[in-house]
Write an enzyme that holds these catalytic residues in place. Structure first.
Site, PDB file in Angstrom:
ATOM      1  N   PHE A  16       0.807  -1.219   0.000  1.00 56.69           N
ATOM      2  CA  PHE A  16       0.000   0.000   0.000  1.00 56.69           C
ATOM      3  C   PHE A  16       0.840   1.268   0.000  1.00 56.69           C
ATOM      4  O   PHE A  16       0.367   2.330  -0.390  1.00 56.69           O
ATOM      5  CB  PHE A  16      -0.946   0.011   1.217  1.00 56.69           C
ATOM      6  CG  PHE A  16      -0.265   0.388   2.506  1.00 56.69           C
ATOM      7  CD1 PHE A  16      -0.052   1.726   2.832  1.00 56.69           C
ATOM      8  CD2 PHE A  16       0.208  -0.579   3.381  1.00 56.69           C
ATOM      9  CE1 PHE A  16       0.602   2.084   4.006  1.00 56.69           C
ATOM     10  CE2 PHE A  16       0.857  -0.232   4.549  1.00 56.69           C
ATOM     11  CZ  PHE A  16       1.065   1.103   4.861  1.00 56.69           C
TER      12      PHE A  16
ATOM     13  N   LYS B 230      -1.025  -7.087  -9.337  1.00 55.50           N
ATOM     14  CA  LYS B 230      -2.026  -7.212  -8.263  1.00 55.50           C
ATOM     15  C   LYS B 230      -1.642  -6.158  -7.229  1.00 55.50           C
ATOM     16  O   LYS B 230      -0.829  -6.396  -6.342  1.00 55.50           O
ATOM     17  CB  LYS B 230      -1.984  -8.620  -7.677  1.00 55.50           C
ATOM     18  CG  LYS B 230      -3.291  -9.121  -7.050  1.00 55.50           C
ATOM     19  CD  LYS B 230      -3.838  -8.223  -5.965  1.00 55.50           C
ATOM     20  CE  LYS B 230      -3.086  -8.346  -4.659  1.00 55.50           C
ATOM     21  NZ  LYS B 230      -3.494  -7.315  -3.667  1.00 55.50           N
TER      22      LYS B 230
ATOM     23  N   GLU C  68      -4.867  -3.870  -2.134  1.00 52.98           N
ATOM     24  CA  GLU C  68      -6.320  -3.644  -2.105  1.00 52.98           C
ATOM     25  C   GLU C  68      -6.677  -2.398  -1.298  1.00 52.98           C
ATOM     26  O   GLU C  68      -7.812  -1.936  -1.321  1.00 52.98           O
ATOM     27  CB  GLU C  68      -7.035  -4.876  -1.539  1.00 52.98           C
ATOM     28  CG  GLU C  68      -6.717  -5.251  -0.099  1.00 52.98           C
ATOM     29  CD  GLU C  68      -5.443  -6.095   0.036  1.00 52.98           C
ATOM     30  OE1 GLU C  68      -4.439  -5.813  -0.660  1.00 52.98           O
ATOM     31  OE2 GLU C  68      -5.448  -7.009   0.879  1.00 52.98           O
TER      32      GLU C  68
ATOM     33  N   SER D 191       5.186  -7.072   3.258  1.00 51.64           N
ATOM     34  CA  SER D 191       5.675  -7.440   4.588  1.00 51.64           C
ATOM     35  C   SER D 191       6.487  -8.733   4.543  1.00 51.64           C
ATOM     36  O   SER D 191       6.355  -9.542   3.614  1.00 51.64           O
ATOM     37  CB  SER D 191       4.484  -7.614   5.535  1.00 51.64           C
ATOM     38  OG  SER D 191       3.675  -8.667   5.058  1.00 51.64           O
TER      39      SER D 191
ATOM     40  N   CYS E  72       9.576   1.743   3.723  1.00 50.86           N
ATOM     41  CA  CYS E  72      10.491   0.640   4.037  1.00 50.86           C
ATOM     42  C   CYS E  72      11.902   1.166   4.273  1.00 50.86           C
ATOM     43  O   CYS E  72      12.752   0.446   4.768  1.00 50.86           O
ATOM     44  CB  CYS E  72      10.495  -0.387   2.926  1.00 50.86           C
ATOM     45  SG  CYS E  72      11.259   0.236   1.431  1.00 50.86           S
TER      46      CYS E  72
ATOM     47  N   GLU F 283       8.895  -4.458  13.106  1.00 49.39           N
ATOM     48  CA  GLU F 283       8.831  -3.307  12.196  1.00 49.39           C
ATOM     49  C   GLU F 283       7.560  -2.544  12.574  1.00 49.39           C
ATOM     50  O   GLU F 283       6.446  -3.066  12.436  1.00 49.39           O
ATOM     51  CB  GLU F 283       8.742  -3.784  10.744  1.00 49.39           C
ATOM     52  CG  GLU F 283       8.689  -2.634   9.767  1.00 49.39           C
ATOM     53  CD  GLU F 283       8.478  -3.076   8.317  1.00 49.39           C
ATOM     54  OE1 GLU F 283       7.723  -4.038   8.073  1.00 49.39           O
ATOM     55  OE2 GLU F 283       9.050  -2.432   7.430  1.00 49.39           O
TER      56      GLU F 283
END
Ligand code: NAD
Length: 503
Positions: free
Chosen positions: A156, A180, A183, A233, A288, A388
């Site tokens: 995301f 993909k 979402e 992740s 990240c 994290e």
């Protein structure tokens, strides 16, 4: 089935060069993280729709692979131009669905445009090698060829940049691609796909399917999918890597991080403080490459109270508020998770110098806000350090030497990014040489390489062998074929073991 309460309605899938209405009965709500208003609904693609997306990419690939590289590059030139023309529009959409402030949203798009610029040079990047006379009157050469259908699964936090890390290079290399996207913010990737078609990409070469685990698994196990790029992740990345490689597919997975910044006492204090604020809480810490651990060496620890003051001056807000330093977290679940980690940190004995829980933004009472949060006295055993956090939370640790800082960083399971702030060349050189992390900044807090390098996370931050997105990505999305060639102008016998004559 259109929901009229949403700003952008029900999203289609993107198949065969245009929108494709889904027949699914399962819809995912896409919300504005500042106020929970419904922006759109994304379909969970059915198995037949995933199949159709792969098939259309496969058919398009069979024609596209024969299009000369300079012609493929021309589509990329058009695309980078269109992305620049639509830069503000894309950033607005992106800001609405992620909550990022406008400057950050523009940066997200811009870093993607830079990758498309890299794809414009695809012809020279996919040249093979030749050598005449590898044996007498025998020539050797290698050809770089596309793989087939490649798949991208994206997170995301960069809904423009990360899809653009993947499909432009893969497609410029001659492949078909199925994306993909997350979402949680699929609107921006859909617009990227529309603009790609407008730039002249052939129908079907890029498909977009929406959904979650089920749709990802269908792609990972599809026999026509040859390579998988994943960013997300660590937990999901491990699953994707295992599943894809179990299916004997090529896979590269860019996953979680815990990035340390080392502050030497000889560093420029003003630079350190301003960079720690930006790298620690910018984009609400949902990067990240965010700095989540500040390691103060020796007397540099005396700067921590001033850092707390600098943190306290920062405030989050909505995307179009030019005063807002950063936006809300992506979802209420993400906010609760970060708040729980902050609470657990306090319970474990870390000293909370600034607590961002219970953060409020006027006019937006239900946004996923977390204020800037600063801890000191954090130890390597605490959840705050091990997990994290992915929120605007910075953990300060104190050590006595650079060697101790290096040992701490190199024991951490992740190895995405790190930096050192120092005025000493020898300390910088030792750090650069000794640190077991893939992306290193010297007086630069977030050392994200530009796309003519590659994105080179190490250890627990990356599973695979070739790193995206620049040079090595081109190698990831292609095969090299080595040809050894001899043309007979006289009868030359081969040896008894059929090897090329070396006479
Ligand atoms: P995520 O792992 O939850 O989701 C990533 C993608 O995987 C999404 O498209 C999602 O739909 C899909 N997915 C989710 N659960 C799945 C499952 N069980 N099986 C198969 N697919 C599944 O990640 P996120 O929360 O969207 O993104 C944040 C994470 O991404 C952070 O850990 C961050 O460090 C990481 N990240 C890493 C890099 C990098 O380059 N190393 C860059 C950006 C983000």
């Amino acid at each position: 089935m259109t929901s009229h309460a949403t700003l952008y309605g029900d999203l289609p899938l993107y198949i065969n060069g245009g929108p494709h209405a889904s027949t699914t009965e399962q819809w995912i709500e896409v919300t504005n993280p500042a106020d929970q208003s419904l922006l759109a609904r994304a379909p969970r693609a059915t198995a037949e729709e995933v199949e159709l997306a792969v098939r259309s990419a496969q058919q398009a690939y069979l024609l596209w692979r024969d299009v000369p590289a300079p012609e493929r590059a021309r589509v990329m030139f058009n695309y980078q131009h269109l992305l620049k023309v639509h830069h503000d529009e894309l950033a607005t959409l992106l800001a609405q669905e992620t909550g990022k402030n406008f400057a950050d949203a523009k940066g997200d798009v811009w870093r993607g445009i830079e990758v498309v610029e890299q794809a414009c040079g695809i012809a020279s990047q996919t040249m093979g090698e030749t050598m005449g006379n590898v044996a007498r009157r025998v020539d050797g050469h290698s050809w770089v060829q596309p793989l087939g259908v490649c798949v991208g699964i994206t997170p995301f936090n960069f809904p423009a940049m990360i899809p653009l890390w993947m499909f432009p290079l893969a497609i410029a290399c001659g492949n078909g691609f199925v994306l993909k996207p997350s979402e949680q913010d699929p609107l921006t990737p859909m617009r990227l796909a529309e603009l790609f078609t407008e730039a002249g990409a052939p129908a079907g070469i890029l498909s977009v399917v929406h959904g979650g685990a089920e749709q990802v698994d269908a792609l990972l196990t599809h026999p026509d999918v040859k390579a998988v790029s994943f960013v997300g992740s660590a937990r999901v990345g491990a699953h994707v890597y295992r599943t894809a490689t179990e299916q004997l597919k090529r896979a590269q997975c860019f996953v979680g991080a815990k990035n340390h910044m080392v502050i030497m006492p000889d560093a420029n204090k003003g630079l350190v403080l301003s960079n720690l604020v930006g790298a620690g809480v910018g984009a609400a810490g949902q990067r990240c490459m965010a700095i989540s651990v500040a390691v103060f060496v020796g007397s540099a620890r005396d700067w921590i109270p001033e850092l707390a003051e600098a943190f306290a001056a920062v405030r989050p807000g909505v995307w179009d508020d030019p005063q807002a330093a950063y936006g809300p977290l992506i979802s209420p679940e993400a906010r609760v998770r970060v708040e729980n980690l902050i609470e657990a940190g306090k319970q474990e004995g870390a000293e909370c110098l600034l607590d961002g829980t219970l953060c409020e933004v006027a006019g937006y009472p239900v946004g996923n806000w977390v204020g800037p949060t600063l801890f000191r006295g954090v130890t390597a055993q605490m959840g705050l350090y091990r997990e994290e956090i992915f929120g605007p939370v910075l953990c300060c640790m104190e050590v006595d030497s650079l060697a101790e800082a290096l040992a701490l960083i190199n024991r951490n399971p992740y190895g995405n990014g790190t930096s050192i702030f120092t005025g000493c060349g020898a300390a910088a050189r030792t750090f650069r040489h000794e640190v077991a992390v893939g992306q290193v900044g010297i007086n630069v807090p977030i050392p994200v390489p530009l796309p003519f390098f590659s994105f080179t996370g190490w250890r627990g931050s990356f599973y695979g062998d070739l790193h995206a997105y620049g040079k090595q990505a081109v190698r990831f999305y292609t095969e090299t074929k080595t040809v050894t060639e001899r043309w007979f102008d006289e009868d030359i016998p081969t040896g008894p073991n059929m090897t090329i004559s070396l006479r």
